[in-house]
Design an enzyme around this catalytic site. Structure first.
Site, PDB file in Angstrom:
ATOM      1  CG  ASN A 175      -6.560  -0.847   1.563  1.00 33.67           C
ATOM      2  OD1 ASN A 175      -6.021  -0.317   0.499  1.00 33.67           O
ATOM      3  ND2 ASN A 175      -5.842  -1.356   2.421  1.00 33.67           N
ATOM      4  CG  HIS A 204      -2.807   3.599   2.390  1.00 39.58           C
ATOM      5  ND1 HIS A 204      -3.489   3.205   1.364  1.00 39.58           N
ATOM      6  CD2 HIS A 204      -2.794   2.439   3.173  1.00 39.58           C
ATOM      7  CE1 HIS A 204      -3.671   2.040   1.172  1.00 39.58           C
ATOM      8  NE2 HIS A 204      -3.542   1.442   2.482  1.00 39.58           N
ATOM      9  CB  CYS A 218      -0.728  -0.028   1.273  1.00 47.67           C
ATOM     10  SG  CYS A 218      -2.065  -1.284   1.185  1.00 47.67           S
TER      11      CYS A 218
END
Length: 332
Positions: free
Chosen positions: A286, A256, A116
């Site tokens: 996500n 994020h 990520c």
């Protein structure tokens, strides 16, 4: 001679049409909307449906939209950095596949895998090619088809992830705009808590690995959460301290989109007020490498030339980092 910075000069994004809601997930695993929202902040996520479609197929419309915005053609791109955890295939690089699909005949490229945190790692890497004077137009893509590696019988992961793609164009700037500083970190001791068990050279695909469902993402949520809350927030604070920035100096915090509670912890640690924190996790979940560029895409018209943007990310493996960037343009 003025210092060359790598400035973002265009951004764009793409998400699939299919919306996977919390209520639909509740028909697959033991969960409900309230449970998911209270723990993650996610209400729905996008899923790429259709046979024969990979991560690059989401990147193509995102990049084509970016090129149109910037008024350039694909042949002007020097380098493609494709940040992804779900490449179309082990080889060739999805950067090469994308380059062929969009007609970037003069670009070379490679895939960057940092889970990520990949898009931040990609921006920082691309900036080096701009700052050195080697390249003039570097395309950084963050895209993932997470639905291809999620076990929809596993409540720990299936509620979190979605599919999407985003991208940014880096170009030289000598007026003080662009990437100013970054701190990137990794710690392989986190591997046991978030990884894919099989499918690599360590444990190639076999009937046994498929039967054991080892080709899906595996996560120990509490361990990951604890590490992410601390480290994503700390590294963002470190970048601010290194550049003598206080909360009032930050126009936007671009975190994020892993978990609403992790985002809140990062905002609290940096002192940035809630109205300056970009959040779209409730819509997309996500999307791994795509979360930050999707945020830039959705908020582009709100950014003003000269705005100080603070990025922060955390990923499996573990990887994490923060980046300080001065926004270079007013969107039309």
């Amino acid at each position: 001679m003025s210092k060359i910075h790598a400035a973002i000069t265009a951004v764009n994004g793409y998400v699939p049409d299919y919306i996977l809601t919390n209520d639909e997930l509740a028909t697959m695993v033991d969960t409900n909307d309230e449970w998911i929202v209270s723990r993650t902040g996610i209400k729905e996520r996008r899923i790429q449906k259709g046979e024969g479609l990979g991560t690059s197929d989401m990147a193509v419309p995102a990049v084509e939209g970016l090129l149109k915005k910037r008024g350039i053609n694909a042949e002007e791109i020097d380098l493609i950095i494709f940040c992804t955890t779900t490449p179309d295939m082990p080889f060739p690089a999805t950067a090469n596949i994308l380059g062929d699909k969009i007609g970037a005949k003069n670009a070379w490229g490679f895939d960057l895998q940092a889970a990520c945190s990949g898009f931040l790692f990609g921006l920082t890497t691309g900036a080096q090619f701009i700052e050195s004077g080697k390249h003039k137009k570097v395309l950084v893509v963050g895209a993932d088809k997470m639905s291809s590696m999620i076990d929809y019988q596993d409540r720990a992961t299936c509620i979190i992830f979605g599919d999407g793609a985003g991208c940014a164009l880096l170009e030289p700037d000598t007026d003080g705009y662009g990437l100013i500083d970054s701190v990137l970190k990794s710690d392989g001791s986190g591997i046991p808590y978030l990884h894919q068990k099989a499918g690599g050279s360590l444990k190639p695909a076999s009937h046994a690995t498929v039967d054991a469902r080892e080709h899906y993402a595996y996560q120990e949520g509490q361990a990951v959460f604890k590490f992410a809350v601390t480290n994503m927030a700390d590294v963002a604070a470190e970048v601010m301290e290194r550049n003598n920035l206080v909360a009032d100096d930050i126009a936007w915090l671009v975190p994020h989109q892993a978990n609403k509670r992790i985002i809140d912890a990062t905002a609290n640690r940096t002192g940035v007020s809630a109205d300056k924190v970009i959040i779209n996790i409730e819509k997309y979940g996500n999307t791994t490498n795509a979360t930050i560029p999707l945020c830039l895409w959705e908020w582009e018209t709100k950014f003003k030339k000269g705005d100080n943007l603070l990025f922060a990310a955390f990923g499996g493996g573990f990887t994490w980092g923060s980046l300080y960037l001065k926004w270079a343009y007013d969107a039309v």
